[in-house]
Scaffold this motif. Structure first.
Motif, PDB file in Angstrom:
ATOM      1  N   ARG A  10       0.814  -1.212   0.000  1.00 43.32           N
ATOM      2  CA  ARG A  10       0.000   0.000   0.000  1.00 43.32           C
ATOM      3  C   ARG A  10       0.848   1.263   0.000  1.00 43.32           C
ATOM      4  NH1 ARG A  10      -4.500  -0.073   4.435  1.00 43.32           N
ATOM      5  NH2 ARG A  10      -5.081   1.747   3.187  1.00 43.32           N
ATOM      6  N   GLY A  11       2.193   1.142   0.182  1.00 43.26           N
ATOM      7  CA  GLY A  11       3.064   2.309   0.118  1.00 43.26           C
ATOM      8  C   GLY A  11       2.715   3.299   1.220  1.00 43.26           C
ATOM      9  N   VAL A  12       2.690   4.577   0.893  1.00 41.19           N
ATOM     10  CA  VAL A  12       2.433   5.638   1.868  1.00 41.19           C
ATOM     11  C   VAL A  12       0.935   5.873   1.926  1.00 41.19           C
ATOM     12  CG1 VAL A  12       2.995   7.976   2.553  1.00 41.19           C
ATOM     13  CG2 VAL A  12       4.654   6.641   1.271  1.00 41.19           C
ATOM     14  N   ARG A  13       0.271   5.248   2.865  1.00 43.06           N
ATOM     15  CA  ARG A  13      -1.182   5.404   2.981  1.00 43.06           C
ATOM     16  C   ARG A  13      -1.621   5.752   4.403  1.00 43.06           C
ATOM     17  NH1 ARG A  13      -0.372   5.792  -1.450  1.00 43.06           N
ATOM     18  NH2 ARG A  13      -1.228   4.661  -3.245  1.00 43.06           N
ATOM     19  N   ALA A  14      -0.705   5.700   5.386  1.00 40.29           N
ATOM     20  CA  ALA A  14      -1.081   6.035   6.759  1.00 40.29           C
ATOM     21  C   ALA A  14      -1.311   7.530   6.872  1.00 40.29           C
ATOM     22  CB  ALA A  14       0.023   5.590   7.726  1.00 40.29           C
ATOM     23  N   PRO A  15      -2.146   7.973   7.854  1.00 42.85           N
ATOM     24  CA  PRO A  15      -2.427   9.401   7.971  1.00 42.85           C
ATOM     25  C   PRO A  15      -1.190  10.223   8.297  1.00 42.85           C
ATOM     26  CG  PRO A  15      -3.601   8.137   9.647  1.00 42.85           C
ATOM     27  CD  PRO A  15      -2.904   7.155   8.798  1.00 42.85           C
ATOM     28  N   SER A  33       8.555  14.029  -2.085  1.00 48.46           N
ATOM     29  CA  SER A  33       7.263  14.012  -2.777  1.00 48.46           C
ATOM     30  C   SER A  33       7.074  12.740  -3.598  1.00 48.46           C
ATOM     31  CB  SER A  33       7.142  15.239  -3.681  1.00 48.46           C
ATOM     32  OG  SER A  33       8.147  15.238  -4.681  1.00 48.46           O
ATOM     33  N   ARG A  34       8.164  12.100  -3.984  1.00 42.92           N
ATOM     34  CA  ARG A  34       8.045  10.836  -4.730  1.00 42.92           C
ATOM     35  C   ARG A  34       7.466   9.722  -3.881  1.00 42.92           C
ATOM     36  NH1 ARG A  34      13.889   9.846  -7.025  1.00 42.92           N
ATOM     37  NH2 ARG A  34      13.000   7.760  -7.334  1.00 42.92           N
ATOM     38  N   LEU A  35       7.564   9.844  -2.547  1.00 49.16           N
ATOM     39  CA  LEU A  35       7.011   8.806  -1.669  1.00 49.16           C
ATOM     40  C   LEU A  35       5.503   8.700  -1.802  1.00 49.16           C
ATOM     41  CD1 LEU A  35       9.106   9.484   1.557  1.00 49.16           C
ATOM     42  CD2 LEU A  35       9.356   7.539  -0.004  1.00 49.16           C
ATOM     43  N   HIS A  36       4.839   9.820  -2.105  1.00 51.49           N
ATOM     44  CA  HIS A  36       3.385   9.803  -2.173  1.00 51.49           C
ATOM     45  C   HIS A  36       2.881   8.943  -3.317  1.00 51.49           C
ATOM     46  CE1 HIS A  36      -0.716  11.304  -2.987  1.00 51.49           C
ATOM     47  NE2 HIS A  36      -0.754  11.523  -1.674  1.00 51.49           N
ATOM     48  N   GLY A  37       3.662   8.853  -4.397  1.00 54.65           N
ATOM     49  CA  GLY A  37       3.215   8.073  -5.548  1.00 54.65           C
ATOM     50  C   GLY A  37       3.638   6.628  -5.524  1.00 54.65           C
ATOM     51  N   CYS A  38       4.333   6.186  -4.464  1.00 55.57           N
ATOM     52  CA  CYS A  38       4.782   4.794  -4.386  1.00 55.57           C
ATOM     53  C   CYS A  38       3.603   3.894  -4.026  1.00 55.57           C
ATOM     54  CB  CYS A  38       5.888   4.648  -3.339  1.00 55.57           C
ATOM     55  SG  CYS A  38       7.398   5.555  -3.758  1.00 55.57           S
ATOM     56  N   SER A  39       3.396   2.840  -4.792  1.00 55.65           N
ATOM     57  CA  SER A  39       2.267   1.930  -4.583  1.00 55.65           C
ATOM     58  C   SER A  39       2.681   0.603  -3.978  1.00 55.65           C
ATOM     59  CB  SER A  39       1.542   1.679  -5.918  1.00 55.65           C
ATOM     60  OG  SER A  39       2.444   1.136  -6.868  1.00 55.65           O
ATOM     61  N   SER A  40       3.970   0.385  -3.759  1.00 59.81           N
ATOM     62  CA  SER A  40       4.442  -0.863  -3.183  1.00 59.81           C
ATOM     63  C   SER A  40       5.689  -0.582  -2.353  1.00 59.81           C
ATOM     64  CB  SER A  40       4.758  -1.892  -4.275  1.00 59.81           C
ATOM     65  OG  SER A  40       5.822  -1.449  -5.096  1.00 59.81           O
ATOM     66  N   GLU A  41       6.020  -1.546  -1.514  1.00 54.98           N
ATOM     67  CA  GLU A  41       7.202  -1.377  -0.676  1.00 54.98           C
ATOM     68  C   GLU A  41       8.479  -1.374  -1.513  1.00 54.98           C
ATOM     69  OE1 GLU A  41       9.336  -3.486   3.206  1.00 54.98           O
ATOM     70  OE2 GLU A  41       7.289  -4.046   2.590  1.00 54.98           O
ATOM     71  N   LYS A  42       8.484  -2.087  -2.621  1.00 57.11           N
ATOM     72  CA  LYS A  42       9.649  -2.089  -3.502  1.00 57.11           C
ATOM     73  C   LYS A  42       9.921  -0.697  -4.058  1.00 57.11           C
ATOM     74  CE  LYS A  42      11.483  -4.220  -7.694  1.00 57.11           C
ATOM     75  NZ  LYS A  42      11.226  -5.184  -8.811  1.00 57.11           N
ATOM     76  N   ASP A  53      16.286   4.458   2.140  1.00 56.67           N
ATOM     77  CA  ASP A  53      17.201   3.355   2.456  1.00 56.67           C
ATOM     78  C   ASP A  53      16.511   2.210   3.192  1.00 56.67           C
ATOM     79  OD1 ASP A  53      19.522   4.635   1.359  1.00 56.67           O
ATOM     80  OD2 ASP A  53      19.517   5.970   3.090  1.00 56.67           O
ATOM     81  N   ASP A  54      15.493   2.511   3.981  1.00 61.58           N
ATOM     82  CA  ASP A  54      14.770   1.462   4.702  1.00 61.58           C
ATOM     83  C   ASP A  54      13.374   1.978   5.028  1.00 61.58           C
ATOM     84  OD1 ASP A  54      14.238  -0.940   5.823  1.00 61.58           O
ATOM     85  OD2 ASP A  54      15.613  -0.747   7.527  1.00 61.58           O
ATOM     86  N   TYR A  55      12.465   1.015   5.363  1.00 56.49           N
ATOM     87  CA  TYR A  55      11.057   1.386   5.575  1.00 56.49           C
ATOM     88  C   TYR A  55      10.466   0.490   6.648  1.00 56.49           C
ATOM     89  CZ  TYR A  55       6.063   1.881   4.573  1.00 56.49           C
ATOM     90  OH  TYR A  55       4.710   2.093   4.671  1.00 56.49           O
ATOM     91  N   ASP A  56       9.805   1.104   7.631  1.00 59.51           N
ATOM     92  CA  ASP A  56       9.106   0.389   8.700  1.00 59.51           C
ATOM     93  C   ASP A  56       7.614   0.502   8.426  1.00 59.51           C
ATOM     94  OD1 ASP A  56       8.003  -0.642  10.989  1.00 59.51           O
ATOM     95  OD2 ASP A  56       9.391   0.370  12.360  1.00 59.51           O
ATOM     96  N   ARG A  57       6.999  -0.606   8.037  1.00 60.09           N
ATOM     97  CA  ARG A  57       5.578  -0.596   7.660  1.00 60.09           C
ATOM     98  C   ARG A  57       4.683  -0.274   8.850  1.00 60.09           C
ATOM     99  NH1 ARG A  57       7.032  -5.471   5.348  1.00 60.09           N
ATOM    100  NH2 ARG A  57       5.733  -6.564   6.866  1.00 60.09           N
ATOM    101  N   GLU A  58       5.016  -0.803  10.036  1.00 55.56           N
ATOM    102  CA  GLU A  58       4.130  -0.630  11.182  1.00 55.56           C
ATOM    103  C   GLU A  58       4.023   0.840  11.592  1.00 55.56           C
ATOM    104  OE1 GLU A  58       5.535  -3.108  14.287  1.00 55.56           O
ATOM    105  OE2 GLU A  58       5.111  -4.999  13.208  1.00 55.56           O
ATOM    106  N   ARG A  59       5.127   1.533  11.617  1.00 60.44           N
ATOM    107  CA  ARG A  59       5.105   2.937  12.023  1.00 60.44           C
ATOM    108  C   ARG A  59       5.085   3.890  10.830  1.00 60.44           C
ATOM    109  NH1 ARG A  59      10.035   3.370  16.208  1.00 60.44           N
ATOM    110  NH2 ARG A  59      11.048   2.329  14.450  1.00 60.44           N
TER     111      ARG A  59
END
Length: 423
Positions: free
Chosen positions: A5-10, A37-46, A53-59
């Motif tokens: 879901r990429g960047v979808r948290a509030p 701003s490119r983070l907003h258009g990301c649709s997957s964790e890849k 460099d890294d991504y924490d899905r939970e937070r």
């Protein structure tokens, strides 16, 4: 956030070098920093991991292994619109951080821009923002984009690869051959010599017209390919070297079209002077060598950077010509003397003598004959040496800087070329 879901948290969190920044999800959509701003258009964790460099899905936390203090000043620019260097930090390192986050040197305050320019000149470093973005896109883009980038570098950067060097060598050979044929065709006994010697008999089978057509065909194909693989077509047409290419190629087709339309009619005879002038425009092909020789590139870059000094030099010469020209016309012709020098009958004629004297050329076609005129001539020569020497110092230092910058850029391509050759 969740899987896929990429960047979808509030709320999303940016962790830059251990410092955390929290933003609403909608705030990063139009964020002034392109990488954020490119983070907003990301649709997957890849896709997210291609930006950070890294991504924490939970937070919903994004980690960037970058300079935290530099990012503080970049965030101050986001809030206040003013971007300045971090104290006690290398200007080039901070500029590297700027490019990473999507900023350019034009975002800096004017004083910091001057510091950056001086720092680059002192260290003989010239990193183009377009080249940095192009390298990043080539590494992360699709295979077709990578192929186009390689093609563009092959035609635009003669030292970027083995194929580019071969292509540049062939282009230089065509330029030299076309210039030799152009110069030889103006010899008065070209036709006579062609009939007498065996070498010229061989050249007759391959007439200058055929050689010219082959060279034009090569230059036309090269120009078309470079236009097709260019990133920005409008920018391609605005570049000086590309304009020169068009000016060198167009006269051949204009001459061929005029010959085809008029044939051997009297209209062709009247257009003969125009056609000869168009053919002589092929001399612009020599400027194509600037793509392949560092010295010519340094000269062009120096003239572009030192246009203020060049204008200042022209102003100096123009003012001196007006003053000394008027005085020379008065002393040599204007006064009611027994001896009047007709060479100085007008101020424009005297200005010719002034410019020749100031540049210490001294053709000898005009010279003063009165004692006041000779004294004025001596002052004119000395003034010319002083006035021309003042801006030359700035132009010389700029040429040295441009030469070292281009040499460093060429060395960078040579390193990549050596790697390609070994592989």
């Amino acid at each position: 956030g969740g899987e896929g879901r990429g960047v979808r948290a509030p709320v999303c969190i940016l962790n830059v070098g251990g410092t955390r920044y929290a933003f609403p999800r909608d705030a990063i959509k139009d964020f002034p920093l392109r990488r954020v701003s490119r983070l907003h258009g990301c649709s997957s964790e890849k896709e997210v991991l291609e930006v950070c460099d890294d991504y924490d899905r939970e937070r919903n936390e994004f980690f960037f292994d970058r300079h935290s203090e530099a990012f503080v000043f970049i965030m101050l620019y986001v809030k206040s619109g003013k971007l300045r260097f971090v104290p006690r930090m290398c200007e080039l390192s901070f500029y590297n951080e700027m490019v990473y986050w999507g900023l350019e040197s034009s975002h800096l305050e004017f004083c910091c821009q001057r510091r950056l320019d001086d720092r680059m000149s002192d260290s003989y470093t010239c990193f183009s923002e377009e080249d940095l973005r192009g390298d990043e896109e080539a590494r992360g883009g699709s295979s077709s984009a990578t192929w186009l980038e390689r093609m563009r570098r092959t035609f635009e950067e003669p030292t970027s690869s083995v194929a580019a060097q071969i292509l540049a060598s062939v282009s230089v050979v065509f330029v030299i051959v076309s210039m030799v044929v152009l110069c030889a065709s103006t010899l008065p006994d070209w036709e006579t010599a062609k009939n007498r010697t065996a070498l010229m008999m061989t050249l007759r089978s391959a007439s200058p017209q055929v050689i010219e057509a082959v060279c034009i065909g090569w230059f036309t194909a090269e120009c078309i390919v470079r236009f097709l693989v260019s990133k920005d077509k409008c920018e391609f047409l605005r570049r000086p070297l590309n304009v020169i290419d068009l000016l060198a190629i167009a006269p051949y087709y204009a001459s061929a079209l005029a010959s085809a339309v008029t044939g051997e009619s009297p209209q062709l005879q009247r257009a003969g002077v125009t056609l000869r002038a168009l053919r002589m425009m092929r001399i612009f092909w020599l400027i194509k060598l600037a793509r392949h020789f560092l010295g010519l590139q340094s000269l062009g870059l120096t003239l572009r950077r030192c246009y203020r000094e060049m204008v200042m030099l022209l102003v100096f010469v123009g003012v001196a010509m007006a003053i000394f020209g008027a005085l020379a016309q008065l002393l040599e012709h204007g006064l009611d003397l027994e001896t009047r020098n007709d060479d100085y009958a007008s101020i424009p004629a005297a200005c010719w003598w002034v410019i020749i004297s100031m540049t210490t050329v001294g053709y000898g076609d005009m010279y003063p004959i009165t004692m006041p005129g000779r004294v004025l001539g001596g002052l004119c020569v000395v003034s010319g040496i002083v006035l021309l020497a003042l801006p030359i110092t700035f132009i010389y230092h700029s040429f040295v800087q441009c030469y070292h910058e281009l040499r460093l850029r060429t060395a960078r391509y040579h390193r990549s070329l050596s790697t390609e050759f070994l592989n």
